[in-house]
Design a protein around this motif. Structure first.
Motif, PDB file in Angstrom:
ATOM      1  N   GLY A 177       0.793  -1.227   0.000  1.00 63.08           N
ATOM      2  CA  GLY A 177       0.000   0.000   0.000  1.00 63.08           C
ATOM      3  C   GLY A 177       0.817   1.265   0.000  1.00 63.08           C
ATOM      4  O   GLY A 177       0.280   2.356  -0.236  1.00 63.08           O
ATOM      5  N   PHE A 178       2.121   1.153   0.263  1.00 64.90           N
ATOM      6  CA  PHE A 178       3.021   2.302   0.209  1.00 64.90           C
ATOM      7  C   PHE A 178       3.818   2.325  -1.087  1.00 64.90           C
ATOM      8  O   PHE A 178       4.820   3.025  -1.198  1.00 64.90           O
ATOM      9  N   ALA A 179       3.376   1.528  -2.061  1.00 63.83           N
ATOM     10  CA  ALA A 179       3.981   1.437  -3.395  1.00 63.83           C
ATOM     11  C   ALA A 179       5.411   0.899  -3.361  1.00 63.83           C
ATOM     12  O   ALA A 179       6.208   1.185  -4.245  1.00 63.83           O
ATOM     13  N   LYS A 180       5.731   0.107  -2.348  1.00 64.92           N
ATOM     14  CA  LYS A 180       7.031  -0.550  -2.293  1.00 64.92           C
ATOM     15  C   LYS A 180       6.894  -1.952  -2.886  1.00 64.92           C
ATOM     16  O   LYS A 180       6.033  -2.728  -2.469  1.00 64.92           O
ATOM     17  N   THR A 181       7.761  -2.256  -3.831  1.00 64.11           N
ATOM     18  CA  THR A 181       7.713  -3.527  -4.534  1.00 64.11           C
ATOM     19  C   THR A 181       8.645  -4.535  -3.877  1.00 64.11           C
ATOM     20  O   THR A 181       9.730  -4.182  -3.413  1.00 64.11           O
TER      21      THR A 181
END
Length: 202
Positions: A177-181
């Motif tokens: 949800g924090f756009a960390k892949t």
């Protein structure tokens, strides 16, 4: 209309989680998480914006309510949490949840997915790609990843796929949800749990 309702629900849950972090009591009796942040894994390189955090030999329970192994993972905290031991304030930091419907149908999913039987307050949506062909990203390349720039190039979409015990070792892509892949490498299976390594953007 459904989208607006879901958005309102997410905002409300986030507000509740933040309120608890501020010391306002309420919710369940689950413990307060005192783990240091960010994750307890090992970072690579001095440039944090291009760093990868690695977690090794994580154990995900094959059954719900296990007293020994958990099913939800937070890269922010570096832990796999027991079903009965998920802190109330942790919801938004849960990356993935593990579901097992038998040796031929296992998968990782967003912690707020309807297929997951635990309802965790404040969770955000994670995109999970359970089926990654070898010609897309070879499983042997996982151990060589040292830079977040490699992870940023990955295509991550929720595919609704599952994997079997015979498919291991295999890779799963996720974007929290924090756009960390990140990438999960499922290495082995026992009678009680699967064993996985995880690499995620710092």
């Amino acid at each position: 209309m459904r989208k607006y309702f879901l958005l309102t629900a997410v905002i409300a849950l986030t507000y509740i989680a933040c309120s608890k972090e501020a010391g306002i009591s309420g919710g369940t009796n689950n413990p307060v998480d005192t783990t240091g942040t960010p994750g307890s894994g090992s970072g690579s390189g001095n440039n944090k914006t291009d760093s990868v955090v690695t977690f090794t030999d994580l154990k995900f329970s094959l059954t719900p309510a296990s007293e020994s192994y958990g099913r939800v993972f937070s890269s922010f905290k570096g832990n796999v949490y027991l079903d009965s031991n998920i802190p109330d304030t942790l919801g938004r930091y849960i990356d993935v949840a593990f579901n097992n419907f038998g040796a031929f149908s296992m998968f990782f999913t967003s912690p707020n997915d309807q297929s997951f039987d635990l309802k965790i307050p404040g969770t955000l949506t994670t995109l999970v790609r359970n089926l990654v062909p070898a010609d897309t990203f070879n499983v042997n390349s996982f151990d060589t990843i040292m830079h977040a720039s490699t992870l940023k190039k990955l295509t991550v979409v929720t595919d609704g796929e599952s994997f079997a015990s015979s498919d291991m070792p295999l890779l799963i892509f996720f974007r929290n949800g924090f756009a960390k892949t990140g990438i999960i490498k499922v290495k082995a299976i026992t009678t009680d749990y699967i064993v996985a390594d995880v690499k995620v953007m710092y």
